[in-house]
Design a protein around this motif. Sequence first.
Motif, short mmCIF file in Angstrom:
data_model
loop_
_atom_site.label_atom_id
_atom_site.label_comp_id
_atom_site.label_asym_id
_atom_site.label_seq_id
_atom_site.Cartn_x
_atom_site.Cartn_y
_atom_site.Cartn_z
N ARG A 80 0.85 -1.18 0.00
CA ARG A 80 0.00 0.00 0.00
C ARG A 80 0.89 1.24 0.00
NH1 ARG A 80 -4.53 1.70 4.58
NH2 ARG A 80 -5.55 3.32 3.31
N PRO A 81 0.70 2.16 -0.94
CA PRO A 81 1.61 3.30 -1.04
C PRO A 81 1.43 4.30 0.09
CG PRO A 81 -0.17 3.50 -2.64
CD PRO A 81 -0.32 2.15 -2.01
N VAL A 82 2.54 4.90 0.51
CA VAL A 82 2.55 5.91 1.58
C VAL A 82 2.58 7.29 0.95
CG1 VAL A 82 3.83 6.84 3.52
CG2 VAL A 82 3.66 4.36 3.21
N LYS A 83 1.64 8.12 1.31
CA LYS A 83 1.61 9.50 0.83
C LYS A 83 2.56 10.37 1.65
CE LYS A 83 -1.66 13.23 -0.23
NZ LYS A 83 -3.10 13.61 -0.20
N ARG A 84 2.59 10.11 2.95
CA ARG A 84 3.44 10.91 3.85
C ARG A 84 3.70 10.13 5.11
NH1 ARG A 84 2.31 13.86 8.23
NH2 ARG A 84 0.07 13.48 7.90
N GLU B 165 3.23 9.63 12.13
CA GLU B 165 1.96 9.50 11.43
C GLU B 165 2.22 9.06 9.99
OE1 GLU B 165 -1.78 12.25 11.73
OE2 GLU B 165 -0.53 13.00 10.09
N VAL B 166 1.62 7.94 9.62
CA VAL B 166 1.71 7.44 8.25
C VAL B 166 0.39 7.74 7.56
CG1 VAL B 166 2.02 5.42 6.78
CG2 VAL B 166 3.29 5.60 8.93
N GLU B 167 0.44 8.56 6.54
CA GLU B 167 -0.75 8.88 5.75
C GLU B 167 -0.69 8.06 4.46
OE1 GLU B 167 -3.09 12.71 3.75
OE2 GLU B 167 -1.16 12.98 4.74
N TRP B 168 -1.75 7.29 4.22
CA TRP B 168 -1.77 6.36 3.09
C TRP B 168 -2.28 7.04 1.83
CZ3 TRP B 168 0.78 2.09 4.25
CH2 TRP B 168 0.82 1.67 5.59
N ASP B 169 -1.72 6.64 0.70
CA ASP B 169 -2.17 7.15 -0.59
C ASP B 169 -3.27 6.24 -1.14
OD1 ASP B 169 -2.26 8.81 -2.77
OD2 ASP B 169 -0.11 8.71 -3.18
N SER B 170 -3.88 6.64 -2.25
CA SER B 170 -4.96 5.86 -2.86
C SER B 170 -4.43 4.49 -3.29
CB SER B 170 -5.54 6.61 -4.06
OG SER B 170 -4.53 6.89 -5.01
N PHE B 171 -5.32 3.48 -3.27
CA PHE B 171 -4.89 2.10 -3.45
C PHE B 171 -6.06 1.25 -3.93
CE2 PHE B 171 -3.55 -2.01 -1.23
CZ PHE B 171 -2.57 -2.31 -2.17
N ASP B 172 -5.82 0.37 -4.86
CA ASP B 172 -6.87 -0.51 -5.40
C ASP B 172 -7.02 -1.72 -4.49
OD1 ASP B 172 -8.67 -1.97 -6.86
OD2 ASP B 172 -7.30 -2.42 -8.53
#
Length: 404
Positions: free
Chosen positions: A138-142, A152-159
């Motif tokens: 799952r990609p990490v946005k920040r 804090e790990v903010e997740w990016d969009s993901f299928d």
Amino acid sequence: MKNIKIVLAAFVSLLALVSCSKWDDYKKYTQEGETFYTGKLDSVKVFTGNQRVKITGLFTADPNIAKTKITWNDGRDSVIFDINKGIGIDSFNKIINVPEGVLNFKIQNFDAKGNGSMIVYASGVVLGPKYISGLGNRPVKRAELLSSGIAEVEWDSFDTTTGAKFSVVKYTRTDNSVDSVVAPVSQAKTNLPNFKGGTSVTIRTLYVPSATAIDSFNSISQTVGVMYDVTAQYLKNTGTGVNGTNFSTIGTDGRWRTPTDWIVTPDVKNNFNMTAGGVDLGGWLPYQCALSMESWDAGQPLIPNGKMYQTVTLPAGKFTLVVTTSDCSDNGTKYITIASGNTLPDIDNVLTTALAYKSISKWTDNIVKFDLASSTQVSIGFQAKFTAFQSFLKINKVKLYYTP
């Protein structure tokens, strides 16, 4: 009467001949004894696994079933299971190890004498290393260490239709112990308490490819650096609104000052006989104070090559500079610049010589990212070229973040 008897005798002889012929034909098929068929496996299903499958089915009421043979790879591979079956319908549930791919299975039951059932055909998908190698994390946005000590790990969009269920985030705590947090794919942000600054996290995402799969699958672990604030370690006089003790007292009307800890070129000091500039104490500013370059009218001469910067030595790694602005004019050339060495390039050379730069936008966080392969002396700051009056820039806050 005599003729009738002759006809009847011939008819009887013909019947006898036909009867003998049919009997002989039957014996051709029973010369080796009577054929018996064992009950076949019904309702067969194949469930996906990791280099294995689960095959289920139902045995008929035949009490004589003694073995079940499963073959695949065009009969070159097989496995035989002993069956201990009683009276009535019973179930079959076995797991077999097989290679990755789409496989066709033949399933046949046998009794103790070797009599086989009708063959049952079934197909299934087997997953393994090839499938796992294609699984993405799952990609990490920040990922950022906050002042509270929580990363804090903010997740990016993901299928998520690919079967991803959650990610496991492993990290180092301030006491050097290793901890992990499970982050469901529905979670937008994940908190990691007591995070040790300067360390990274590893992320692994778990997949279940279908509702009937017997195994889950983990992606290959990925290392992600966690950004943390190193402003105070490397830069000075950068806080929200330049602190009232961090500028000179030059300026008779109390508005224009020169910032301490910043190198300011003479053309930026365009107030009060070219003695002050770089700080604006205008009461309408968000914090009543800002780093500033301004050429408003003839009382503030134009700024042809203004520079305001600090020179520091930074370690190898990834850096993010966040410059928060308030109002800035739409005219003029205005840059945030990072350059190697102990000064900034002239503004006309920024595009070709800077490590990184960005045109300044107003009322926003201006973000500039740059990477250093080794410990490097760099100059970090702002530049302006004002060739017309009513040109200005106002900076409220500067933050520097480091990602190992």
